[in-house]
Design an enzyme around this catalytic site. Structure first.
Site, short mmCIF file in Angstrom:
data_model
loop_
_atom_site.label_atom_id
_atom_site.label_comp_id
_atom_site.label_asym_id
_atom_site.label_seq_id
_atom_site.Cartn_x
_atom_site.Cartn_y
_atom_site.Cartn_z
N ASN A 133 0.63 -1.49 -0.10
CA ASN A 133 -0.11 -0.03 -0.04
C ASN A 133 0.95 1.07 -0.03
O ASN A 133 0.57 2.38 -0.90
CB ASN A 133 -0.88 0.08 1.11
CG ASN A 133 -2.32 -0.65 1.04
OD1 ASN A 133 -2.88 -0.17 -0.29
ND2 ASN A 133 -2.79 -2.03 1.44
N HIS A 137 -7.51 -1.63 6.33
CA HIS A 137 -8.03 -2.67 6.59
C HIS A 137 -8.98 -3.71 5.19
O HIS A 137 -9.97 -3.19 4.60
CB HIS A 137 -8.79 -2.91 7.76
CG HIS A 137 -9.47 -4.16 8.27
ND1 HIS A 137 -8.03 -4.32 9.15
CD2 HIS A 137 -10.11 -4.48 8.44
CE1 HIS A 137 -8.85 -5.83 9.73
NE2 HIS A 137 -10.02 -6.24 9.23
#
Length: 223
Positions: free
Chosen positions: A15, A110
């Site tokens: 990410n 998440h």
């Protein structure tokens, strides 16, 4: 206005790489001031170094209390001029020692549609439970794990023969889209938190494509 960003990582940093790529191409208006890891072998540190981003490694095991570890993180982030913090696979629960100095300015990604499947191994939780829609969530961070107000979520299909790896790969593709998008909305000053509700000014209410996000992605994050 460019986002003065610090990124915390614990592992591969995929990410982080998605964020770096969007900054490099000019679609994310962020200045990544520092990347900090709590593990010396975190690949995210190497990704940051390759991009010319300052790095630091702070081993949580070196600190007798969580609060002491968090205080050192705050010191390093402040030293780098960081205003916003992005958690990118950072596997530590933050205490008020960290969250108070950056109140309302810490975000996390998440790999599940919160509040479902909070905590570790969310991809495995979804595959084993037999969900038909899995996904991921960008949310603000508070003192509870995977709990803060939600900025954006993406849903992906889950199939009966999925396992943690196959479903996780499908989720990860959307993580790499929605996290930079959320950060760009923040950089543009379009995000407002009202209790548990997050309002993103100027977003559409139309949904297209095989993957749904809410709010909808905007160009160039929609590809």
């Amino acid at each position: 206005m460019s986002l003065a960003l610090g990124v915390l990582v614990s592992g591969s940093g995929s990410n982080l790489q998605a964020i770096l790529d969007r900054v490099r191409e000019g679609s994310l208006d962020a200045d990544i001031r520092v990347v900090i890891a709590n593990r010396a072998d975190a690949l995210g540190l190497e990704r940051a170094r390759e991009a010319g981003i300052p790095t630091a490694c702070v081993l949580h095991a070196d600190f007798p209390r969580r609060e002491d570890f968090d205080r050192e993180l705050v010191r390093l982030l402040r030293q780098a001029g960081v205003e916003w913090v992005a958690l990118a696979g950072f596997m530590r629960i933050l205490t008020p020692e960290f969250l108070t100095p950056f109140a309302g300015r810490v975000v996390n990604i998440h790999p599940a549609l919160l509040p479902a499947c909070a905590g570790l191994h969310a991809q495995r939780q979804q595959a084993e439970h037999g969900v038909r829609l899995a996904g991921c969530t960008v949310h603000f961070v508070d003192e509870q794990m995977d709990h803060g107000p939600i900025v954006i979520q993406a849903a992906v299909p889950a199939f009966a023969d999925d396992d943690e790896a196959s479903l996780g790969a499908r989720i990860l593709d959307m993580e790499h889209r929605i996290y930079p998008q959320a950060l760009q909305w923040i950089a543009e000053g379009r995000v407002r938190v009202n209790g548990r509700q997050v309002v993103v000014n100027g977003v559409a209410r139309t949904f297209t494509g095989p993957h749904w996000t809410n709010p909808p992605l905007e160009p160039p994050f929609d590809r």
